[in-house]
Every structure is written in structure tokens, then in C-alpha cells.
Design a protein around this motif. Structure first.
Motif, PDB file in Angstrom:
ATOM      1  N   THR A 256       8.296  19.376 -46.321  1.00 32.17           N
ATOM      2  CA  THR A 256       8.703  20.448 -45.420  1.00 32.17           C
ATOM      3  C   THR A 256       8.046  20.283 -44.058  1.00 32.17           C
ATOM      4  OG1 THR A 256       8.518  21.806 -47.392  1.00 32.17           O
ATOM      5  CG2 THR A 256       9.036  22.941 -45.331  1.00 32.17           C
ATOM      6  N   TRP A 259       9.460  17.435 -42.056  1.00 33.91           N
ATOM      7  CA  TRP A 259      10.769  17.799 -41.530  1.00 33.91           C
ATOM      8  C   TRP A 259      10.604  18.603 -40.243  1.00 33.91           C
ATOM      9  CZ3 TRP A 259      13.105  22.733 -41.240  1.00 33.91           C
ATOM     10  CH2 TRP A 259      14.478  22.710 -40.937  1.00 33.91           C
ATOM     11  N   GLN A 262       9.553  16.111 -37.521  1.00 33.05           N
ATOM     12  CA  GLN A 262      10.598  15.191 -37.100  1.00 33.05           C
ATOM     13  C   GLN A 262      11.590  15.874 -36.168  1.00 33.05           C
ATOM     14  OE1 GLN A 262      11.016  11.812 -37.966  1.00 33.05           O
ATOM     15  NE2 GLN A 262       8.911  12.086 -38.580  1.00 33.05           N
ATOM     16  N   LYS A 263      11.822  17.163 -36.466  1.00 30.89           N
ATOM     17  CA  LYS A 263      12.802  17.893 -35.677  1.00 30.89           C
ATOM     18  C   LYS A 263      12.370  18.031 -34.223  1.00 30.89           C
ATOM     19  CE  LYS A 263      15.013  21.627 -36.483  1.00 30.89           C
ATOM     20  NZ  LYS A 263      15.224  23.020 -36.913  1.00 30.89           N
TER      21      LYS A 263
END
Lengths: 527, 328
Positions: A256, A259, A262-263
Motif C-alpha cells: 500500500t 503504491w 509510486q503515484k
């Protein structure tokens, strides 16, 4: 060009692969232990222990994460964006709790808030002799102690994000007529998101793998249960099963976090640093800010430290200060320094490859390195012990075995700051340096290293501090006659000999201070 | 730099006149006795203090490579486990057989009991009258809700105690007892017996289950503490008090057999037994050595009849039961 590059990078690649392999070994050992277990053991644990342990662990991690997020970001914002008397002092003071082991804080608070303790005493004077305050041996007790002790992780990373952030983004927003609050919400915080996520990740990993505080506060988490299973049964199957669960839990959450990060990937467009404008507050504002910070630092550091000093001055404590004491100090210091250095050397190639060439393989190697942190200390220790006796028996009985366990266990703490440091420099900079005729080595020395120095220092210091405080692996792996300060604190504190534990605890704090000073000193910040 | 490297990589070489002990007893209880041994023989002792089961596990993992010469524990069951795992060395020593009665030793002397400890009820004298509790099983009564402190399920003496209750009263009754105990203790589950005694002395709880000597040690430092010992299960036809021993065994792969034997000899001899009795307030096993006069007279109460050597084989089903009940 391509072949040259491949030749140059392949040793690095091999190194990363080998490291990941070694780090994964303990996890593999635990997994195979757990999976080869009799299904009856699994179902027994599901029926009895697991639901409670999962619930306790997750809810503790969640509440601590929320509180540290708030404390860490708000304090970081205050010291970087507001000008008030004593600001520089607070800037440093907010890191001090990192020098205080969670188990020491847990101890101090079980005294302060405990049955018949000073707070209850005062409360009973006000509310009658039968009145009780909340017990520190509870969910809220554990939350309080953990949050006070770990918020500096979020604070540090948020602060360094705020300081190294290119202020022109904010200035543009302001110039376009966006309000201050809105700028904070829509520009500053999103820019900080990778650092905040990294900080909270550090906190959560710390909470789920903590052993000392939860055991002293008798709050049942998975890690505590694993230790109990390991030290109370002559068969480690149940411990392995619970560990595997813990690993699963941590993985879900690490994915999580990744993620999230990375966003939002941002590059510093220039290496030059410019201080942001600091707002000035009136005396009411100053008073409010100072008391807010004072309350936090007081509860997390000043009060416990004062008690430790007071206890250390007692005659019982003075009697423990003999020649053995010097040995404990030396052991702790050298161990922590070796583990931190080893961690940086091993972590750098992993983080570098993952951020520069984020292939599946490289990212997997990096993720593998996080395995050691989610593996509870006691289980990692046992796995390291078994692997050493099987694969490298000549080093068995030496301190090396402890250092390996520490590096495996604390590498993620280092990676959490090595990674963002590497991510913040755009690869273009290196590429430009290469086209300008620098060799691989020259580029590293002249461009990359200066830019990642911050991350290096933070990584080293974080690993140093954590090793200094480490408990379960040290308990299980220390060579005979090799006690550290942490072990001494544990031995005395677990029997509530507050006074006897105090000198060692105080020394851990004092020895950690120079490392912390390095962490907040200015000269590496503006690199 | 070189020094540091050497310090990291090279295991410290064992000296001839130095023995290494893995001790499941807390350093506080055992170190003074070992210091006395060093003083009288000149043999240095390296001590590794940790949890008993943890050390047995470590010995198993280390195998032949262990640096340990002796294992000292606070529980006969763990010693028997170590013996059946082939970690200990049978001893043929007349000194041991003369000093320690056979029921407190392994059949082949691979381990030897050193001191006796009893599972007793400690109560706060301002909150409980001694006739309110006759048996350990009474502690499961709902009237003691939130008034009891117990050790955690990992402690060897809790496991041993429950084994004895199971052997005496059977599976079902023991299960009910544990369920009641769990409800009554709730979060008052402690890692150390000294903490339980402390909680009782402060009045945080009314009762606790601990090994007897923790109470006397507490009273020795705080004579006015409102606590007393209640010897349970002494009624007509009752089970008797649950007994365990602290003991010692020599590790099979020891390279210092002579020194290790000297230590065992020292510990079972009158002088060593007296040290245990005086410093630790335990019951000496040597017939000619007297217990501390503060203790309940050993002749005035009965012990449960389950033999110590059975504790090991009883342990596994006991652990399953403890886990089924969900004791922490």
C-alpha cells in the motif's frame, strides 16, 4: 555503450541479488517451518489466539499511525514555516525521543500512570480515594507510549521534505491567488506525500515489530505472542505460524505504501537550496506553539529523562556502576556503529538499482530487503542462529552473528531514507554528467554522492539508534558474557527494579545523543 | 581498526579454568552463589541468563557447537526435556547421590535438583482472610473476578503446575479451572513473579499465584508489606502443594568436565545448599541443611505426589490445554 554499461552494472546487480538472497533466507526458514506444520496447530491457533492478536496488532498500528502522522507533520511544519523564539532549539529537541527506547518509555509510564503512581495519587486527592485513572497496561497505554516514541520518524522525514522542497511551487500557487491553507493542502502536503508515507511506514513497521514496550505493558500483539511462543515452548512451529501472519500483514501494508509513493514521484529540479519564508506569530501564537511543542517534548523526553536521572542518582543504582559497566558501553557502541555501517553499505546498491533501473528484478530485491523488518526480532534471531550453525559454523559464537541479525532487521529503516534521497535527484543529472565526460565513478563522486549525502547520514543514524536499543535478537543471540546496555536495562526493568535499570537506560540515551546531533546538524542539510 | 575486526569475527577462545553456564534463573538469584564458587576454587564462570525454555531451544540449535558447560534451570520439566533430547551428560558421582534424594534427580543423574520451590497463593492481608482459599482450584471462583494476578502461559512453573493439576484432577476439571482463572485474572497476567507479589502488596489485586520465595524475598526488603503465604490444597484428601525444583545438568559436549563437576559438587554440598537457602529463600534438598526460619516449616505441609520426572511428558498436552483455553 550498452555492453559497457551492462559490464559495469552486473557486479552491482549480482551483489544486490546475493544480498536479497541472504536476507530472504530467514524468511524462507520461517515459512517452511510454518507451512510444514501440522494443520491441527494452525486450526488450534485460529480458534484461540489469532483473531485477538490480529485485532490488537492492527488497531495499535492504526492508532499510532494516526497520532504520529498528526504530531510529526504538525511539528515539522511549525519549525520550518513559523518563526518564533527558540525555534532552533525545538527543531533539535523534537528528535530527542528517538534516543529513548520504547521499553524505557513504557517503564517510565507504567510508573507514572501505574497503580499507586504519582498521577493516580493526584487524581485520588481530587476525585476521592477509590478513583482510578486508565491503566497504562492497556491499548491506550501502548498507543501513548508508541506514539510518543515514534513520531520523530514522521517529523524528521516531513521536515527534511519541507526543507529540501523547491519553494517556487508554493510561491507560484500563492502568486496565483491561492490561499495559505489551500496552498498547504493542495501543494505542500501532496509534495510531502512520499516522505510522510515513508515516515508513517517506518512507524508502523516499528510498532508491529516492537517487543519491549508491549511486553512491559502486557499488551498482546503478534510479535509479543511470537516471543512468548518461542521462549515458552520447546517447539517453534506456532511461533513460525504467527510470524508468517505478521509478515503477511506487513506486506499488505508495505505494498500500500509503495503504491502511494509510486503515484507521486517528484524531482528536485535544482540542487540549490533556498530557505522558505517563515511566518511570524504574535505573542499569543508563540505561546500556543511553545506550549504545544513543550507538551510533546516534555512527555516524550524531558519527563522520562528527568526520572531516569533521579533514579540513577539513587544509592542502589550507584552501586551497579562498576568496571563491568564500561564493557556494556563499549559493546553497545561498537555493535551499533558496525551494524549501521554495514547496513548503509549493503542498502545502497539495492536502493540505487531500484530507483535507477526499476526492473521487476531490482524492485524485488529491494522489497526482499524489507523482509527483515517485518520478521519479528526473536524469529529472525532464531533463523540466523540456525543458518549460521549450518552454513558458516566458524563464525558461530562471535559477534558477527549479532551484526548480521541487526543488518537484516534494521536495513529497511535505512532504506526508507536512502530511497527517497535517491528518488529526489533526477536521473538526468547523472546522464548529463556522463555526457559531459565524467566516468561512472566520477559521476558518483561529483554528482550522486553529494546529493544523497542527507539520506546516507539519516540512514546511518537511524540504524545506529535502533541497534543501540535492540532487544529480542540480542537476548537470543548474544555470545556468552556479552551483555549490552539494552540487555542490562531489560534484565532489571522487567522485574520493575526501576532504579537499577536507570543507569544503563540513561547511558543508551546519552550515547545516542551525538548520533542525533549529527542527524539535525546543519552542514549536511543544505547539500 | 584491526582490533575491532578481530573482536567481531573471532569467537572468544574458551580458557581452561573458565566454565560457561546457561542459566534460566535470573542473574540476581544465581550470581552470588557462582561468585562464591569462583572465590573458593578460582574457576571463572561466564553466565548467560535467559528464559529456561529459550535456553533449551538454543542448546538444541547449537548442538555440539555450544560453548555451554552447564545448564541451570528453575524447572525439572525443562531439565528432563533437555535430558531426553540428549543434551545432558549422565553423571556417576557419589557426592550427588549422598546429598540429593533420588526423587529430585534424573534416574541417570543427568540432571540434579538443587532447591525446592512451591507454588503458593500470596494474598493481601487487608483484603483476604486466609480461610477464604483452601485450594488453588478455588481461585477460579467468580467471586475473585479481577482480583487475581497470574504468570503468563510461557512460564515453565505455570506449565508444570497445570501439569500436576491435570494429572491429579483430570482434563475436564483442569480446563474449567483454567477458564475461571483466565476470566478472573483478565489483564493481570505478568511476566515475572516479583511483579505479581508487588501487585498484591500494593493492593492492586487481592491474590496471586507465585513461587513461594518471591514472597519472602519481598518481605525481606519490605518487612511491613501486607502480604502472606497461603499453602494450598492441604485439606483432607487434597492434592498437596505443587512442588518443582531448580536444578543443574552438565552439557554432553562440555570440554571442561572436571570444572563442571566441581561446580555441581559445590552446589549439592552443604555449603552450596546453604547459600541457596539463605540467599534465595528456597527449600534446600540436602537433608542436613535447614531452610530459612522465616519460611513455612517444610514438615508442616504435604507436596503433590506427581513425580518431577513426569513433568516433561505431561508438558505437551498441558500446553495444548493452556492454548485451547486461550491463557495468555
Amino acid at each position: 555503450m550498452n555492453t559497457i554499461r551492462r559490464q559495469l552494472t552486473s557486479p552491482l546487480q549480482l551483489f544486490a541479488l546475493a544480498t536479497a538472497g541472504i536476507i530472504l533466507l530467514p524468511l524462507g526458514y520461517v515459512t517452511s517451518q510454518a507451512l510444514s506444520a501440522d494443520p491441527a496447530v494452525w486450526s488450534r491457533l485460529w480458534a484461540t489466539r489469532i483473531p485477538e492478536l490480529l485485532f490488537n496488532t492492527v488497531s495499535l498500528a492504526a492508532s499510532v499511525a494516526v497520532i504520529t502522522l498528526f504530531l510529526g507533520v504538525s511539528t515539522a511544519w511549525l519549525v520550518t514555516r513559523v518563526e518564533f523564539p527558540g525555534r532552533r532549539l525545538w527543531e533539535g529537541a523534537l528528535v530527542l525521543p528517538l534516543a529513548m527506547p520504547t521499553y524505557v518509555l513504557a517503564y517510565v509510564y507504567s510508573y507514572i500512570l501505574g497503580f499507586g503512581g504519582p498521577v493516580e495519587h493526584v487524581w485520588q486527592l481530587l476525585a476521592g480515594p477509590q478513583a482510578r485513572i486508565f491503566s497504562p497496561h492497556s491499548y491506550w497505554g501502548a498507543t501513548l507510549v508508541m506514539a510518543l516514541d515514534t513520531f520523530p520518524f514522521v517529523y524528521l522525514l516531513s521536515r527534511s521534505a519541507l526543507l529540501s522542497m523547491n519553494v517556487s511551487f508554493e510561491e507560484v500557487a500563492r502568486a496565483s491567488g491561492v490561499s495559505r491553507l489551500s496552498t498547504l493542502w493542495r501543494v505542500t502536503l501532496p509534495l510531502m506525500r512520499p516522505s510522510i508515507a515513508a515516515g508513517v511506514a517506518l512507524v508502523i513497521l516499528y510498532v508491529v515489530s516492537d517487543f519491549g514496550a508491549v511486553s512491559l505493558l502486557r499488551y498482546q500483539t503478534l510479535t509479543y505472542a511470537v516471543f512468548q511462543q518461542m521462549t515458552g515452548r520447546s517447539d517453534n512451529t506456532a511461533a513460525s505460524i504467527l510470524s508468517l501472519l505478521l509478515v503477511g500483514l506487513a506486506l499488505i501494508f508495505l505494498i500500500t505504501e509503495r503504491w502511494f509513493r509510486q503515484k507521486s514521484r517528484f524531482y528536485q529540479t535544482t540542487g540549490r537550496y533556498r530557505a522558505p519564508q517563515r511566518q511570524r506569530y504574535g505573542w499569543i501564537g508563540t505561546l500556543a506553539v511553545t506550549s504545544y511543542l513543550g507538551l510533546i517534548v516534555g512527555a516524550a523526553f524531558a519527563l522520562p529523562a528527568a526520572l531516569l536521572i533521579q533514579w540513577s542518582l539513587s544509592p542502589e543504582a550507584q552501586a551497579t556502576l562498576d568496571s563491568r559497566f564500561f564493557g556494556f558501553v563499549w559493546n553497545s557502541g561498537v555493535l551499533a556503529a558496525s551494524a549501521a555501517t554495514g547496513g548503509v553499505l549493503i542498502g545502497l546498491p539495492l536502493a540505487y538499482l531500484a530507483s535507477r533501473r526499476p526492473t521487476f528484478l531490482n524492485l524485488s530485491c529491494l522489497q526482499a530487503a524489507y523482509a527483515g523488518y517485518v520478521l519479528p526480532g526473536p524469529v529472525a534471531a532464531l533463523a540466523v542462529l540456525v543458518l549460521f550453525t549450518k552454513l558458516a559454523p566458524m563464525f558461530y559464537g562471535s559477534v558477527l552473528i549479532l551484526i548480521v541479525a541487526y543488518v537484516i532487521h534494521f536495513l529497511p529503516a535505512g532504506l526508507q531514507s536512502l530511497e527517497p534521497a535517491l528518488q529526489q535527484i533526477t536521473p538526468n543529472l547523472e546522464e548529463v554528467a556522463r555526457t559531459l565526460g565524467f566516468g561512472m565513478r566520477g559521476t558518483w563522486r561529483r554528482v550522486t554522492l553529494p546529493l544523497v549525502r542527507n539520506g546516507f547520514v539519516v540512514a546511518w543514524v537511524l540504524m545506529f539508534l535502533q541497534t543501540m536499543k535492540e532487544l529480542p535478537a540480542t537476548l537470543l543471540l548474544r555470545p556468552v558474557g556479552f551483555d549490552t546496555l539494552a540487555i542490562r536495562v531489560w534484565m532489571e526493568a522487567s522485574e520493575e527494579y526501576f532504579q537499577l535499570a536507570a543507569p544503563s537506560a540513561l547511558l543508551i540515551v546519552v550515547l545516542s545523543l551525538p548520533a542525533l546531533a549529527l542527524l539535525v546538524s546543519k552542514d549536511w542539510r543544505a547539500a | 581498526m584491526l582490533l575491532v575486526v578481530a573482536w567481531i569475527f573471532v569467537p572468544s577462545a574458551p580458557a581452561a579454568d573458565k566454565i560457561t553456564i546457561y542459566s534460566g534463573r535470573s542473574e540476581r538469584l544465581i550470581k552470588p552463589v557462582l561468585d562464591a564458587f569462583t572465590a573458593s576454587t578460582g574457576i571463572q564462570v561466564e553466565l548467560l541468563s535467559s528464559g529456561t525454555t529459550e535456553l533449551v531451544n538454543r542448546l538444541k540449535a547449537e548442538g555440539e557447537r555450544t560453548s555451554a558447560d552447564l545448564l541451570i534451570t528453575n524447572d525439572a520439566g525443562s531439565l528432563e526435556l533437555a535430558r531426553t533430547a540428549g543434551l545432558l551428560r549422565p553423571l556417576n558421582m557419589r557426592e550427588i547421590e549422598r546429598a540429593i534424594p533420588a526423587q529430585f534427580r534424573a534416574p541417570d543423574n543427568a540432571w540434579v535438583g538443587l532447591s525446592g520451590r512451591f507454588w503458593i497463593v500470596v494474598y493481601n492481608t487487608t483484603m483476604v482472610k486466609p480461610d477464604q482459599v483452601k485450594s488453588l482450584l478455588d481461585l477460579a471462583d467468580p467471586k475473585w473476578k479481577d482480583k487475581i494476578a497470574i504468570p503468563n502461559s510461557g512460564s515453565e512453573y505455570l506449565q508444570a503446575g497445570v501439569s500436576v493439576i491435570r494429572a491429579t484432577h483430570g482434563e475436564e476439571k483442569t480446563k474449567q479451572f483454567l477458564q475461571g482463572l483466565k476470566t478472573n485474572a483478565d489483564s493481570q497476567v505478568y511476566q515475572k513473579s516479583s511483579q505479581i507479589v508487588d501487585a498484591v502488596a500494593k493492593g492492586q489485586v487481592a491474590l496471586g499465584i507465585v513461587n513461594h520465595y518471591y514472597v519472602y524475598r519481598h518481605l525481606a526488603s519490605q518487612p511491613t508489606a501486607p502480604i502472606a503465604v497461603l499453602m494450598p490444597d492441604q485439606q483432607e484428601g487434597g492434592m498437596g502443594a505443587i512442588m518443582n525444583v531448580a536444578g543443574v545438568g552438565i552439557i554432553k559436549s562440555t570440554k571442561h568436565l572436571d570444572s563442571a563437576k566441581l561446580l555441581v559438587e559445590f552446589l549439592v554440598a552443604q555449603a552450596g545448599q546453604k547459600l541457596f537457602a539463605d540467599l534465595d529463600k528456597e527449600y534446600p534438598l540436602h537433608a542436613d541443611v535447614k531452610a530459612d526460619p522465616a519460611l513455612v516449616d517444610r514438615k508442616s505441609f504435604r507436596a503433590a505426589l506427581v513425580p518431577l520426572t513426569k513433568l516433561a511428558e505431561l508438558r505437551e498436552p498441558t500446553l495444548t490445554l493452556i492454548e485451547q483455553v486461550g491463557l495468555r
